[in-house]
Design a protein around this motif. Structure first.
Motif, PDB file in Angstrom:
ATOM      1  N   LEU A   1      15.606   8.588  -1.962  1.00  0.00           N
ATOM      2  CA  LEU A   1      14.447   8.095  -1.595  1.00  0.00           C
ATOM      3  C   LEU A   1      13.807   7.061  -2.676  1.00  0.00           C
ATOM      4  CD1 LEU A   1      11.722   8.078   0.157  1.00  0.00           C
ATOM      5  CD2 LEU A   1      11.057  10.017  -0.947  1.00  0.00           C
ATOM      6  N   PHE A   2      13.829   7.489  -4.000  1.00  0.00           N
ATOM      7  CA  PHE A   2      13.517   6.619  -5.058  1.00  0.00           C
ATOM      8  C   PHE A   2      13.915   5.243  -5.048  1.00  0.00           C
ATOM      9  CE2 PHE A   2      13.330   5.102  -9.389  1.00  0.00           C
ATOM     10  CZ  PHE A   2      12.047   5.129  -9.869  1.00  0.00           C
ATOM     11  N   PRO A   3      14.977   5.107  -4.969  1.00  0.00           N
ATOM     12  CA  PRO A   3      15.291   3.456  -4.857  1.00  0.00           C
ATOM     13  C   PRO A   3      14.554   2.784  -3.661  1.00  0.00           C
ATOM     14  CG  PRO A   3      17.649   4.547  -5.033  1.00  0.00           C
ATOM     15  CD  PRO A   3      16.168   5.714  -4.705  1.00  0.00           C
ATOM     16  N   ALA A   4      14.398   3.455  -2.468  1.00  0.00           N
ATOM     17  CA  ALA A   4      13.691   2.759  -1.311  1.00  0.00           C
ATOM     18  C   ALA A   4      12.434   2.697  -1.558  1.00  0.00           C
ATOM     19  CB  ALA A   4      13.736   3.525  -0.165  1.00  0.00           C
ATOM     20  N   ILE A   5      11.803   3.411  -2.445  1.00  0.00           N
ATOM     21  CA  ILE A   5      10.223   3.501  -2.918  1.00  0.00           C
ATOM     22  C   ILE A   5      10.207   2.430  -3.741  1.00  0.00           C
ATOM     23  CG2 ILE A   5       8.347   4.705  -3.925  1.00  0.00           C
ATOM     24  CD1 ILE A   5       8.929   6.969  -2.560  1.00  0.00           C
ATOM     25  N   SER A   6      11.104   2.389  -4.695  1.00  0.00           N
ATOM     26  CA  SER A   6      10.977   1.281  -5.702  1.00  0.00           C
ATOM     27  C   SER A   6      11.099  -0.047  -5.151  1.00  0.00           C
ATOM     28  CB  SER A   6      12.294   1.529  -6.789  1.00  0.00           C
ATOM     29  OG  SER A   6      11.984   2.984  -7.420  1.00  0.00           O
ATOM     30  N   GLY A   7      12.040  -0.209  -4.261  1.00  0.00           N
ATOM     31  CA  GLY A   7      12.018  -1.531  -3.633  1.00  0.00           C
ATOM     32  C   GLY A   7      11.213  -1.771  -2.820  1.00  0.00           C
ATOM     33  N   ALA A   8      10.422  -0.906  -1.917  1.00  0.00           N
ATOM     34  CA  ALA A   8       9.043  -1.397  -1.281  1.00  0.00           C
ATOM     35  C   ALA A   8       7.862  -1.806  -2.282  1.00  0.00           C
ATOM     36  CB  ALA A   8       8.684  -0.140  -0.471  1.00  0.00           C
ATOM     37  N   ILE A   9       7.772  -1.015  -3.430  1.00  0.00           N
ATOM     38  CA  ILE A   9       6.804  -1.385  -4.347  1.00  0.00           C
ATOM     39  C   ILE A   9       7.054  -2.773  -4.911  1.00  0.00           C
ATOM     40  CG2 ILE A   9       5.837  -0.812  -6.824  1.00  0.00           C
ATOM     41  CD1 ILE A   9       6.442   2.120  -6.128  1.00  0.00           C
TER      42      ILE A   9
ATOM     43  N   GLY B   1      -7.228  -3.747   1.325  1.00  0.00           N
ATOM     44  CA  GLY B   1      -6.701  -4.723   2.516  1.00  0.00           C
ATOM     45  C   GLY B   1      -5.013  -4.312   2.636  1.00  0.00           C
ATOM     46  N   ARG B   2      -4.557  -3.673   1.510  1.00  0.00           N
ATOM     47  CA  ARG B   2      -3.116  -3.304   1.792  1.00  0.00           C
ATOM     48  C   ARG B   2      -2.659  -2.227   2.913  1.00  0.00           C
ATOM     49  NH1 ARG B   2       1.248  -4.921  -0.754  1.00  0.00           N
ATOM     50  NH2 ARG B   2       0.409  -4.784  -2.890  1.00  0.00           N
ATOM     51  N   PHE B   3      -3.933  -1.587   3.266  1.00  0.00           N
ATOM     52  CA  PHE B   3      -3.711  -0.590   4.069  1.00  0.00           C
ATOM     53  C   PHE B   3      -4.329  -0.784   5.465  1.00  0.00           C
ATOM     54  CE2 PHE B   3      -3.772   1.468   0.359  1.00  0.00           C
ATOM     55  CZ  PHE B   3      -2.730   2.198  -0.095  1.00  0.00           C
TER      56      PHE B   3
ATOM     57  N   ILE C   1      -3.368  -5.464 -11.065  1.00  0.00           N
ATOM     58  CA  ILE C   1      -3.764  -4.144 -11.056  1.00  0.00           C
ATOM     59  C   ILE C   1      -3.898  -3.577  -9.670  1.00  0.00           C
ATOM     60  CG2 ILE C   1      -5.330  -2.586 -11.945  1.00  0.00           C
ATOM     61  CD1 ILE C   1      -5.509  -4.346 -14.595  1.00  0.00           C
ATOM     62  N   ALA C   2      -4.734  -4.201  -9.041  1.00  0.00           N
ATOM     63  CA  ALA C   2      -5.179  -3.547  -7.810  1.00  0.00           C
ATOM     64  C   ALA C   2      -3.846  -3.847  -6.755  1.00  0.00           C
ATOM     65  CB  ALA C   2      -6.201  -4.475  -6.708  1.00  0.00           C
ATOM     66  N   ASN C   3      -3.107  -5.000  -6.794  1.00  0.00           N
ATOM     67  CA  ASN C   3      -1.658  -5.127  -6.269  1.00  0.00           C
ATOM     68  C   ASN C   3      -0.850  -4.168  -6.297  1.00  0.00           C
ATOM     69  OD1 ASN C   3       0.345  -6.254  -4.810  1.00  0.00           O
ATOM     70  ND2 ASN C   3       0.593  -7.794  -6.406  1.00  0.00           N
ATOM     71  N   ALA C   4      -0.514  -3.947  -7.731  1.00  0.00           N
ATOM     72  CA  ALA C   4       0.511  -2.782  -7.990  1.00  0.00           C
ATOM     73  C   ALA C   4       0.090  -1.510  -7.656  1.00  0.00           C
ATOM     74  CB  ALA C   4       0.783  -2.920  -9.446  1.00  0.00           C
ATOM     75  N   ALA C   5      -1.289  -1.183  -8.063  1.00  0.00           N
ATOM     76  CA  ALA C   5      -1.839   0.356  -7.544  1.00  0.00           C
ATOM     77  C   ALA C   5      -1.693   0.485  -6.036  1.00  0.00           C
ATOM     78  CB  ALA C   5      -3.155   0.525  -8.276  1.00  0.00           C
ATOM     79  N   SER C   6      -2.276  -0.444  -5.470  1.00  0.00           N
ATOM     80  CA  SER C   6      -1.961  -0.145  -3.859  1.00  0.00           C
ATOM     81  C   SER C   6      -0.651  -0.008  -3.355  1.00  0.00           C
ATOM     82  CB  SER C   6      -2.817  -1.235  -3.077  1.00  0.00           C
ATOM     83  OG  SER C   6      -2.187  -2.510  -3.400  1.00  0.00           O
ATOM     84  N   ALA C   7       0.179  -0.919  -3.987  1.00  0.00           N
ATOM     85  CA  ALA C   7       1.766  -1.074  -3.598  1.00  0.00           C
ATOM     86  C   ALA C   7       2.337   0.464  -3.767  1.00  0.00           C
ATOM     87  CB  ALA C   7       2.394  -2.128  -4.221  1.00  0.00           C
ATOM     88  N   VAL C   8       2.139   0.915  -4.717  1.00  0.00           N
ATOM     89  CA  VAL C   8       2.564   2.304  -5.179  1.00  0.00           C
ATOM     90  C   VAL C   8       2.283   3.326  -4.043  1.00  0.00           C
ATOM     91  CG1 VAL C   8       2.486   4.181  -6.649  1.00  0.00           C
ATOM     92  CG2 VAL C   8       2.790   2.086  -7.574  1.00  0.00           C
TER      93      VAL C   8
ATOM     94  N   TRP D   1       1.115   2.719  -0.948  1.00  0.00           N
ATOM     95  CA  TRP D   1       1.432   2.277   0.382  1.00  0.00           C
ATOM     96  C   TRP D   1       3.086   2.557   0.338  1.00  0.00           C
ATOM     97  CZ3 TRP D   1       4.590  -2.021   1.573  1.00  0.00           C
ATOM     98  CH2 TRP D   1       4.528  -2.633   2.840  1.00  0.00           C
ATOM     99  N   ALA D   2       3.768   2.343  -0.575  1.00  0.00           N
ATOM    100  CA  ALA D   2       5.422   2.469  -0.277  1.00  0.00           C
ATOM    101  C   ALA D   2       5.661   3.928  -0.142  1.00  0.00           C
ATOM    102  CB  ALA D   2       5.932   1.832  -1.635  1.00  0.00           C
ATOM    103  N   ILE D   3       5.001   4.741  -1.005  1.00  0.00           N
ATOM    104  CA  ILE D   3       5.127   6.262  -0.970  1.00  0.00           C
ATOM    105  C   ILE D   3       4.571   6.687   0.524  1.00  0.00           C
ATOM    106  CG2 ILE D   3       4.620   8.505  -1.627  1.00  0.00           C
ATOM    107  CD1 ILE D   3       4.195   7.258  -4.535  1.00  0.00           C
ATOM    108  N   ALA D   4       3.702   6.317   1.082  1.00  0.00           N
ATOM    109  CA  ALA D   4       3.164   6.728   2.295  1.00  0.00           C
ATOM    110  C   ALA D   4       4.130   6.492   3.390  1.00  0.00           C
ATOM    111  CB  ALA D   4       1.699   6.250   2.563  1.00  0.00           C
ATOM    112  N   LEU D   5       4.674   5.113   3.319  1.00  0.00           N
ATOM    113  CA  LEU D   5       5.401   4.594   4.521  1.00  0.00           C
ATOM    114  C   LEU D   5       6.794   5.116   4.370  1.00  0.00           C
ATOM    115  CD1 LEU D   5       4.045   0.876   4.863  1.00  0.00           C
ATOM    116  CD2 LEU D   5       3.783   2.886   6.491  1.00  0.00           C
TER     117      LEU D   5
END
Length: 180
Positions: free
Chosen positions: A68-76, A128-130, A154-161, A163-167
């Motif tokens: 799971l970690f590589p996929a989450i990292s790729g999505a982030i 907006g990410r969500f 900062i907002a981009n990276a925080a929301s990406a983390v 978002w990727a975990i949720a999806l």
């Protein structure tokens, strides 16, 4: 033509992701990166149903022994890069974008994104990410509005983390527990 492309992404792309991830588990990082980047990149996001494709990938991961970690990292990484490119385009081309042939057909979405950004400021990047319609347009209008790089990132990276975990993590856990 667009309906044919959308049909491919809705049906055939899900099948391709399922088969490819199972056959090549080490490809989950680039697969997740490509999906998330296209989902976050302005213009492309209107064609690619990235949310559905990432949920599919999460389900495949949970049903198999793929990490799971590589996929989450790729999505982030993909979502941060896609948003960053959209921000950069907006920052460098400002309101000329609305008048360009490429973005002219998205004037309404860009205007709604501008209103959303002016109401919420930097929080619009995170929120907006969500929200599907704003996911790719808010970074563009943040750049058009000359939001500085670091507050944006900062907002981009925080929301990406989140978002990727949720999806990816939630469907992976659901598939894992349903199949065991």
């Amino acid at each position: 033509m667009l309906s044919g492309i959308f049909h491919w992404f809705m049906h055939d792309a899900r099948d391709w992701i399922t088969v490819t991830a199972q056959a090549h588990p080490y490809w989950v990082f680039p697969i997740a990166f490509a999906i998330a980047c296209s989902e976050s990149f302005v213009g492309v996001s209107f064609i690619v149903p990235g949310t559905i494709l990432l949920l599919t990938l999460g389900g495949v991961i949970g049903a198999t022994h793929i990490g799971l970690f590589p996929a989450i990292s790729g999505a982030i990484a993909g979502s941060v890069v896609g948003d960053w490119i959209s921000w950069w385009i907006g920052f460098h081309y400002h309101h000329k974008i609305v008048h360009s042939w490429l973005f002219r057909r998205f004037e309404d979405q860009i205007e709604k994104g501008l209103q959303f950004f002016h109401r919420w400021g930097t929080w619009a990047i995170f929120i907006g990410r969500f929200m599907g319609p704003f996911r790719a347009t808010v970074p563009l209008v943040a750049g058009m509005s000359e939001l500085e790089f670091w507050p944006f990132m900062i907002a981009n990276a925080a929301s990406a983390v989140i978002w990727a975990i949720a999806l990816l993590a939630f469907p992976a856990m659901a598939a894992h527990y349903l199949l065991t």
